[in-house]
Design an enzyme around this catalytic site. Structure first.
Site, PDB file in Angstrom:
ATOM      1  N   CYS B  79       1.004  -1.095  -0.069  1.00 34.19           N
ATOM      2  CA  CYS B  79       0.203  -0.017  -0.072  1.00 34.19           C
ATOM      3  C   CYS B  79       0.899   1.312   0.111  1.00 34.19           C
ATOM      4  CB  CYS B  79      -1.031  -0.149   1.155  1.00 34.19           C
ATOM      5  SG  CYS B  79      -2.230   1.201   1.073  1.00 34.19           S
ATOM      6  N   HIS B 182      -3.882  -4.798  -0.218  1.00 34.64           N
ATOM      7  CA  HIS B 182      -3.426  -5.412   1.022  1.00 34.64           C
ATOM      8  C   HIS B 182      -3.473  -6.846   1.168  1.00 34.64           C
ATOM      9  CE1 HIS B 182      -3.253  -1.647   3.559  1.00 34.64           C
ATOM     10  NE2 HIS B 182      -3.907  -1.238   2.689  1.00 34.64           N
ATOM     11  N   GLU B 184      -2.399  -8.985   3.064  1.00 36.89           N
ATOM     12  CA  GLU B 184      -2.588  -9.366   4.611  1.00 36.89           C
ATOM     13  C   GLU B 184      -4.181  -9.146   4.956  1.00 36.89           C
ATOM     14  OE1 GLU B 184      -1.616  -6.587   3.725  1.00 36.89           O
ATOM     15  OE2 GLU B 184      -2.182  -5.053   5.237  1.00 36.89           O
TER      16      GLU B 184
END
Lengths: 268, 201
Positions: B79, B182, B184
């Site tokens: 990001c 993202h 994650e």
């Protein structure tokens, strides 16, 4: 391909347990928010919202524990709201593993919280939640909203869970939240909340069209078609629901398949 | 010896999910802001959310160390961390980035009916084969939240995504990789991408 419309289950938590829907069924007495969130994740939920309705300040540590467990097990965006009053509260929630915080009453009482939070943590993690109520008596300066029956009304921001009218024009408040750096608006209409007759699409569209940030529609969903209306007529970027999912009336997957079949871009 | 990945903690962003993602991928995450600790790790993740200039400021002395590190070992920017890999950004004035990948960061042009930030799940289109996306199906969904995007040459673009314009959703240059989304927060797809990064170490 395009950015998809989001379906967001909301879990109301009290003392670390899911309260909405669970008591009625009796079956989901476990009521563990992380387990329930994992189930929604499997069904294809795009994000999950935890709303902490724990009244006592002392129980604060419990929600932190829930967020930490959720962040360890779930790899999807998590928003946490309820009782957030300060920059320190925001920091604590984000550090525990939440991606966004939702602020409501405290944002109205102290709009600086939006600005300061956005500067410190980035707009993307500041969600301004607003509860609104229809006011049929038009007044000067209020933003007129035309209802499906042709009546022209305005909407007022209410705080403390809808019990306390503020006199603030909902559309203007949404614009101010955006100006101050909010990354998203979570809009709940007291007109439709809990009634299961569909989202309040008139005010949702008015606010979604007035701001350049995403708007999440909340309150009132009862059927699959209501989700479709929320996106199509309400111009919502995401739809949030609680009881229809908790009671098992529908799954996130069913909602998404329905939307896909009607031509709405969703992630399946 | 276990593989260690440094997750740079420069006071910005949610590190817990990145850290858990790394654990799931089978390596030991080391959350640190110490350059010596970073230098002792097998790979580096540069996470980040928020504003570009603030990110660069907070990075401080890690900047130079990170550039040295990237000469011979893998770095993954996520990001804002990806955006900082580029040469410059126009977010709140012109700011210099790390310059590890040629290119710049630009704001999305305000367009009627298109909300900013670009927030939610969108697809990635593979532009060239890369170990980072090994086994990831074309047009997989990943989670985005950003108001600025990367502009770089085709040779540095691994995937593109369409929102307002077609932008580089992941970039690379030698040992340096960056993803705008993202991983994650992107479920199994995201974890698979993190695992692919680990396989580079």
């Amino acid at each position: 391909m395009a950015l998809t419309k989001r379906i967001i289950p909301c879990l109301d938590l009290k003392d670390g347990r899911v309260v909405k829907g669970v008591n009625f069924l009796g079956l989901r007495d476990a009521g563990d928010p992380v387990e329930l969130a994992a189930r929604y994740n499997e069904q294809g939920a795009d994000e999950v919202v935890f709303l902490d309705i724990t009244a006592s300040k002392e129980a604060r540590g419990i929600i932190i524990d829930v967020i930490e467990r959720a962040a360890d097990q779930l790899f999807l965006p998590l928003t946490v709201g309820g009782g957030i009053r300060s920059i320190a509260d925001i920091r604590e929630i984000l550090r525990a593993g939440a991606d966004k915080v939702s602020i409501n009453t405290s944002a109205v009482q102290n709009p600086e919280l939006i600005s300061e939070g956005a500067v410190m943590f980035g707009s993307q993690c500041i969600v301004v939640a607003m509860d609104v109520r229809k006011n049929p008596e038009m007044r000067d300066g209020a933003t007129p909203i035309t209802m499906p029956d042709g009546a022209v009304v305005w909407y007022e921001v209410v705080i403390y869970g809808g019990s306390h009218p503020t006199g603030i024009d909902a559309v203007e408040w949404a614009k101010e939240a955006e100006r101050r750096g909010a990354g998203e608006i979570l809009l709940t209409s007291m007109e439709t909340d809990g009634v299961k007759q569909g989202f309040d699409v008139a005010v949702t569209a008015a606010i979604s069209d007035a701001v350049g940030i995403p708007v999440i529609a909340s309150g009132g969903v009862g059927t699959l078609e209501h989700f479709y209306d929320g996106f199509l007529t309400g111009h919502a970027d995401a739809c949030l629901a609680a009881s229809v999912f908790h009671f098992g009336e529908m799954t996130v997957k069913e909602v998404k398949e329905y939307l896909r079949d009607r031509g709405v871009a969703v992630r399946i | 010896m276990t593989t260690k990945v440094a997750i740079l903690d420069y006071g910005i962003g949610n590190l817990r999910s990145v850290s858990r993602g790394m654990e799931k991928a089978g390596v030991t995450p080391v959350i640190t802001k110490d350059t010596t600790v970073m230098m002792g790790c097998d790979g580096v993740v540069l996470p980040g959310v928020g504003a570009f200039s603030e990110g660069m400021d907070k990075l401080g002395i890690l900047r130079e160390a990170l550039c040295r590190y990237a000469e011979d070992r893998p770095v993954l920017g996520i990001c804002l961390g990806m955006q900082m890999l580029l040469e410059k950004s126009t977010e709140f004035g012109l700011h210099e980035g790390l310059g590890l990948v040629p290119g710049e960061v630009l704001p999305f042009v305000k367009t009627p009916g298109m909300k900013i930030p670009h927030m939610g799940w969108n697809t990635i289109h593979t532009e060239q084969p890369s170990p980072l996306f090994d086994g990831i199906p074309q047009e997989s969904y990943v989670y985005f939240v950003h108001s600025f995007y990367a502009k770089t040459g085709a040779e540095h673009t691994l995937t593109t995504t369409d929102y307002i314009c077609r932008f580089a959703s992941s970039i690379w240059n030698g040992n340096v990789y960056g993803v705008q989304f993202h991983p994650e927060k992107s479920g199994d797809t995201g974890l698979a991408i993190l695992k692919n990064f680990i396989s580079l170490l």
